[in-house]
Scaffold this motif. Structure first.
Motif, PDB file in Angstrom:
ATOM      1  N   GLY A  75       0.798  -1.216   0.000  1.00 61.18           N
ATOM      2  CA  GLY A  75       0.000   0.000   0.000  1.00 61.18           C
ATOM      3  C   GLY A  75       0.831   1.267   0.000  1.00 61.18           C
ATOM      4  N   LEU A  76       2.099   1.169   0.417  1.00 55.37           N
ATOM      5  CA  LEU A  76       2.972   2.336   0.440  1.00 55.37           C
ATOM      6  C   LEU A  76       3.430   2.757  -0.954  1.00 55.37           C
ATOM      7  N   GLY A 104      11.821   5.770  -4.910  1.00 53.07           N
ATOM      8  CA  GLY A 104      11.808   6.093  -3.483  1.00 53.07           C
ATOM      9  C   GLY A 104      12.218   4.898  -2.645  1.00 53.07           C
ATOM     10  N   HIS A 105      12.719   5.163  -1.460  1.00 59.27           N
ATOM     11  CA  HIS A 105      13.263   4.113  -0.602  1.00 59.27           C
ATOM     12  C   HIS A 105      12.367   3.810   0.599  1.00 59.27           C
ATOM     13  N   HIS A 151       7.730  -9.779  -1.847  1.00 60.44           N
ATOM     14  CA  HIS A 151       6.382 -10.196  -2.228  1.00 60.44           C
ATOM     15  C   HIS A 151       5.491  -8.985  -2.500  1.00 60.44           C
ATOM     16  N   ALA A 152       5.777  -7.860  -1.852  1.00 61.58           N
ATOM     17  CA  ALA A 152       4.992  -6.639  -2.073  1.00 61.58           C
ATOM     18  C   ALA A 152       5.431  -5.891  -3.328  1.00 61.58           C
ATOM     19  N   GLY A 153       6.420  -6.413  -4.039  1.00 62.45           N
ATOM     20  CA  GLY A 153       6.856  -5.789  -5.278  1.00 62.45           C
ATOM     21  C   GLY A 153       7.977  -4.789  -5.129  1.00 62.45           C
ATOM     22  N   LEU A 154       8.634  -4.759  -3.960  1.00 64.04           N
ATOM     23  CA  LEU A 154       9.731  -3.836  -3.729  1.00 64.04           C
ATOM     24  C   LEU A 154      11.060  -4.476  -4.122  1.00 64.04           C
ATOM     25  N   ILE A 155      12.054  -3.649  -4.380  1.00 66.15           N
ATOM     26  CA  ILE A 155      13.373  -4.121  -4.790  1.00 66.15           C
ATOM     27  C   ILE A 155      14.334  -3.955  -3.615  1.00 66.15           C
ATOM     28  N   ARG A 183      13.654  -0.248  -2.490  1.00 67.33           N
ATOM     29  CA  ARG A 183      13.212   0.914  -3.255  1.00 67.33           C
ATOM     30  C   ARG A 183      12.132   0.488  -4.233  1.00 67.33           C
ATOM     31  N   THR A 184      11.398   1.481  -4.703  1.00 73.70           N
ATOM     32  CA  THR A 184      10.378   1.234  -5.711  1.00 73.70           C
ATOM     33  C   THR A 184      11.018   1.251  -7.090  1.00 73.70           C
TER      34      THR A 184
END
Length: 375
Positions: free
Chosen positions: A239-240, A248-249, A276-280, A331-332
């Motif tokens: 959600g972030l 963004g980090h 799992h939330a799609g972040l790197i 990060r995104t």
């Protein structure tokens, strides 16, 4: 280990981190910590400003964030009621992350802000800040801490919203969409909280202020069990993403805890949640909870932590006192491919594709991710 990369110029792909021998921290020349960072005195004087150039070069993965005691770090910046929170973030940890991953004027977000440590440190560093907190009492305390910063002369833009961070899309105004440069947060530690102690004649040592709110409140992530905590935190991380700007980090401070002398590797589980939330994932650092002296570390463990370790060692289990927190940095993505919904990052003729797989091993680990390179 030395990190020779510029703090605001992380590579677009994992391949960049080892693209040249001189960038390999293992093979590079040893680096000494500046004396302004590693203070070998035992006084609780104010820490050196993290904006000092001497403290910023070179950037290292071990953060010396406990050179002064927690009480000294909070003195004058936090209201008295803030001491009652069971699991406060160390102010120097938040300040270090904010200084290294943002610039003045950037927006810093904390979806589980507690007493507002992230927000207070952000506004003192000239950043804008917004937070969400589930428990109404801590919402009031966080707002009081921001008001204290204003009283101290800090002209800031800091706000706190009350609600469940799993519903972040309905809690934050649209004006924050795509604006945050950094999220600094920490999930609840379940039964492993700091708390405070008191000694009463005839009653021995008593622990207090060590629980999250009402233990019967099943809406509180701290009270719903370990596996549901991981699921809920994954939902918060996902959600972030709309509120973070491209690239963004997210900095997450987390430590393991023990149940019946068994280590619960929460940092690795949170790493899986972020993927799992799609972040790197881009870095895994260590924030010290012990003071770095000239030849050793001076632990600042609580009475109950020390007592637990002593009893376990007397029973024949050579456990160690936890004196650090893991700091996971995600990060995104920089952009998304049109129509597919798949996050992609291009460099030259290569495209980095992040996919998801289910982890079939220990259920505590949750879900992981697979990564592949496509031409």
């Amino acid at each position: 280990m030395a990190d020779d990369r510029a703090p605001h110029a992380l590579p677009d792909t994992p391949a960049d981190t080892v693209s040249a021998p001189e960038q390999n921290a293992v093979d590079g020349p040893p680096q000494r910590l500046p004396r302004t960072v590693a203070n070998d005195g035992d006084t609780d004087t104010a820490p050196v400003s993290v904006t000092d150039d001497a403290a910023r070069e070179p950037a290292v993965s071990v953060w010396t964030t406990a050179q002064t005691s927690p009480a000294a770090q909070r003195k004058g910046r936090y209201v008295a009621d803030a001491t009652a929170h069971p699991a406060k973030m160390l102010p120097a940890v938040a300040a270090h992350a904010i200084d290294h991953y943002t610039d003045p004027g950037d927006l810093v977000l904390d979806p589980m802000c507690g007493i507002g440590t992230t927000l207070v440190e952000a506004v003192h560093l000239g950043r804008r800040a917004v937070g969400i907190e589930y428990e109404p009492h801590w919402v009031d305390v966080a707002r009081a801490n921001l008001a204290l910063a204003h009283t101290a002369g800090v002209d800031h833009n800091g706000r706190v919203f009350h609600g469940d961070a799993r519903q972040i899309a309905s809690l934050l105004p649209p004006e924050y969409l795509g604006q945050a440069a950094l999220v600094v947060t920490s999930p609840p530690y379940g039964p492993s909280t700091h708390g405070q102690v008191a000694v009463s004649p005839g009653a021995g040592v008593q622990k207090y202020h060590h629980l999250y709110g009402n233990t019967l409140d099943r809406g509180n992530l701290a009270n719903i069990g370990h596996h549901r905590l991981l699921s809920g935190f994954t939902r918060i991380l996902a959600g972030l993403v709309p509120f973070l700007r491209p690239g963004g980090h997210i900095a997450i401070t987390i430590r393991p805890w023990r149940e019946h002398a068994e280590l619960i590797d929460l940092p690795s589980q949170i790493l899986a949640c972020g993927i799992h939330a799609g972040l790197i994932p881009v870095e895994r650092c260590v924030a010290l909870l012990a003071r770095a002296a000239e030849h050793d570390l001076v632990a600042r463990g609580s009475f109950f932590q020390r007592d637990f370790i002593r009893k376990q060692r007397e029973a024949g289990l050579p456990l160690h006192l936890i004196s650090h927190e893991d700091v996971l940095i995600f990060r995104t993505v920089l952009r998304r491919s049109a129509g597919s919904g798949i996050a992609t990052e291009r460099q030259g003729s290569r495209r980095f594709v992040t996919g998801r797989t289910r982890h079939a091993g220990n259920p505590r680990v949750g879900s992981g991710a697979s990564e592949s390179w496509a031409a």
